[in-house]
Enzyme design. Structure first.
Site, mmCIF file in Angstrom:
data_model
loop_
_atom_site.group_PDB
_atom_site.id
_atom_site.type_symbol
_atom_site.label_atom_id
_atom_site.label_comp_id
_atom_site.label_asym_id
_atom_site.label_seq_id
_atom_site.Cartn_x
_atom_site.Cartn_y
_atom_site.Cartn_z
ATOM 1 N N LYS A 1 -16.819 -6.888 5.015
ATOM 2 C CA LYS A 1 -15.911 -7.945 5.479
ATOM 3 C C LYS A 1 -15.902 -7.883 6.999
ATOM 4 O O LYS A 1 -16.367 -6.905 7.574
ATOM 5 C CB LYS A 1 -14.495 -7.681 4.960
ATOM 6 C CG LYS A 1 -14.414 -7.696 3.446
ATOM 7 C CD LYS A 1 -13.009 -7.380 3.008
ATOM 8 C CE LYS A 1 -12.915 -7.362 1.481
ATOM 9 N NZ LYS A 1 -11.614 -6.910 1.002
ATOM 10 N N SER B 1 -3.106 -7.834 2.396
ATOM 11 C CA SER B 1 -3.423 -7.835 3.831
ATOM 12 C C SER B 1 -3.853 -9.240 4.262
ATOM 13 O O SER B 1 -3.498 -9.706 5.342
ATOM 14 C CB SER B 1 -4.545 -6.836 4.128
ATOM 15 O OG SER B 1 -4.153 -5.545 3.764
ATOM 16 N N ARG C 1 -2.318 -5.559 -8.819
ATOM 17 C CA ARG C 1 -1.172 -6.439 -8.635
ATOM 18 C C ARG C 1 -0.919 -7.321 -9.842
ATOM 19 O O ARG C 1 0.128 -7.304 -10.430
ATOM 20 C CB ARG C 1 -1.350 -7.310 -7.398
ATOM 21 C CG ARG C 1 -0.855 -6.648 -6.137
ATOM 22 C CD ARG C 1 -1.233 -7.444 -4.952
ATOM 23 N NE ARG C 1 -2.669 -7.674 -4.973
ATOM 24 C CZ ARG C 1 -3.410 -7.860 -3.903
ATOM 25 N NH1 ARG C 1 -2.862 -7.890 -2.729
ATOM 26 N NH2 ARG C 1 -4.707 -8.042 -4.007
ATOM 27 N N HIS D 1 0.835 -1.205 0.000
ATOM 28 C CA HIS D 1 0.000 0.000 0.000
ATOM 29 C C HIS D 1 0.872 1.258 0.000
ATOM 30 O O HIS D 1 0.590 2.232 -0.695
ATOM 31 C CB HIS D 1 -0.878 0.049 1.272
ATOM 32 C CG HIS D 1 -1.950 -0.999 1.329
ATOM 33 N ND1 HIS D 1 -2.083 -1.868 2.397
ATOM 34 C CD2 HIS D 1 -2.960 -1.299 0.480
ATOM 35 C CE1 HIS D 1 -3.127 -2.652 2.199
ATOM 36 N NE2 HIS D 1 -3.678 -2.336 1.037
HETATM 37 O O1 PNS Z 1 -9.138 -2.905 0.154
HETATM 38 P P1 PNS Z 1 -10.422 -3.377 -0.472
HETATM 39 O O2 PNS Z 1 -11.218 -4.177 0.539
HETATM 40 O O3 PNS Z 1 -10.214 -4.112 -1.762
HETATM 41 O O4 PNS Z 1 -11.282 -2.049 -0.808
HETATM 42 C C1 PNS Z 1 -12.579 -2.145 -1.352
HETATM 43 C C2 PNS Z 1 -13.311 -0.799 -1.220
HETATM 44 C C3 PNS Z 1 -13.379 -0.373 0.234
HETATM 45 C C4 PNS Z 1 -12.581 0.249 -2.009
HETATM 46 C C5 PNS Z 1 -14.761 -0.982 -1.799
HETATM 47 O O5 PNS Z 1 -15.376 -2.048 -1.157
HETATM 48 C C6 PNS Z 1 -15.610 0.283 -1.629
HETATM 49 O O6 PNS Z 1 -15.421 1.246 -2.311
HETATM 50 N N1 PNS Z 1 -16.576 0.246 -0.688
HETATM 51 C C7 PNS Z 1 -17.467 1.361 -0.421
HETATM 52 C C8 PNS Z 1 -18.895 1.047 -0.878
HETATM 53 C C9 PNS Z 1 -19.077 1.357 -2.366
HETATM 54 O O7 PNS Z 1 -18.924 2.468 -2.805
HETATM 55 N N2 PNS Z 1 -19.435 0.312 -3.141
HETATM 56 C C10 PNS Z 1 -19.713 0.463 -4.563
HETATM 57 C C11 PNS Z 1 -18.491 0.325 -5.444
HETATM 58 S S1 PNS Z 1 -18.039 -1.331 -5.646
#
Ligand code: PNS
Length: 169
Positions: A42, A132, A94, A18
């Site tokens: 999660k 992670s 990645r 990150h």
């Molecule tokens: O590190 P991650 O878990 O891959 O991040 C995922 C994240 C937090 C960026 C994604 O789940 C998110 O944007 N969540 C907020 C809710 C949202 O906007 N959802 C619609 C887009 S998929």
């Protein structure tokens, strides 16, 4: 006017992968907001406050640290980005395995708000295999993650996972 990007994620916990991405992003943007999603669907190992604190501690001596802010958002990412207001969402890519999930998220975000662009940066080769999730798995099974996460994260993982016998999934 500053060029601001939002770097969203779970950061459960932050890794050197990150931080590498953040450093690359800082070459493009004036400011980056690391935005921890409060409801990513999660069950995180660390609380939001713990994740914020680990990120802050990890960047405390960083030469570009003053251009980085740590924040938490609730609800939709695109709404948060617009409220900043930021120019773009920054995400790391990645390998091929990340592509489908990232593509789906970027397209959904564009459908929700066409003004919000997602910018992908390739993860540094050095960090291509870490996430992670795999970091937690290694620590939970007794392995070392030295050099893959900041020292504060290594310590927090050791403290948490030595008392943690539940599944991470
Ligand atoms: O590190 P991650 O878990 O891959 O991040 C995922 C994240 C937090 C960026 C994604 O789940 C998110 O944007 N969540 C907020 C809710 C949202 O906007 N959802 C619609 C887009 S998929």
């Amino acid at each position: 006017m500053y060029n601001i990007a939002v770097y969203p994620g779970s950061f459960d916990p932050i890794t050197y992968g990150h931080i590498d991405l953040l450093e690359r992003g800082l070459k493009i943007f004036d400011r980056i907001i690391i935005a921890i999603a409060a409801n990513p669907g999660k069950s995180p190992l660390f609380t939001i406050d713990e994740r914020c604190e680990m990120i802050r501690q990890s960047l405390i001596d960083h030469p570009e640290g003053e251009r980085v802010t740590v924040d938490v958002f609730h609800g939709l990412l695109v709404d948060y980005v617009q409220s900043v207001p930021a120019r773009a969402v920054l995400r790391g890519m990645r390998a091929i395995s990340d592509f489908e999930y990232e593509f789906q998220m970027a397209l959904m975000n564009r459908k929700l708000n066409a003004d919000v662009e997602t910018l992908f940066i390739m993860t540094g080769m050095r960090w291509i295999y870490i996430s992670s999730r795999i970091i937690k798995e290694v620590v939970m099974s007794g392995g070392s993650v030295t050099g893959l996460v900041p020292p504060i994260v290594e310590k927090m993982l050791a403290d948490r996972l030595s008392h943690h016998n539940n599944s991470l999934y």
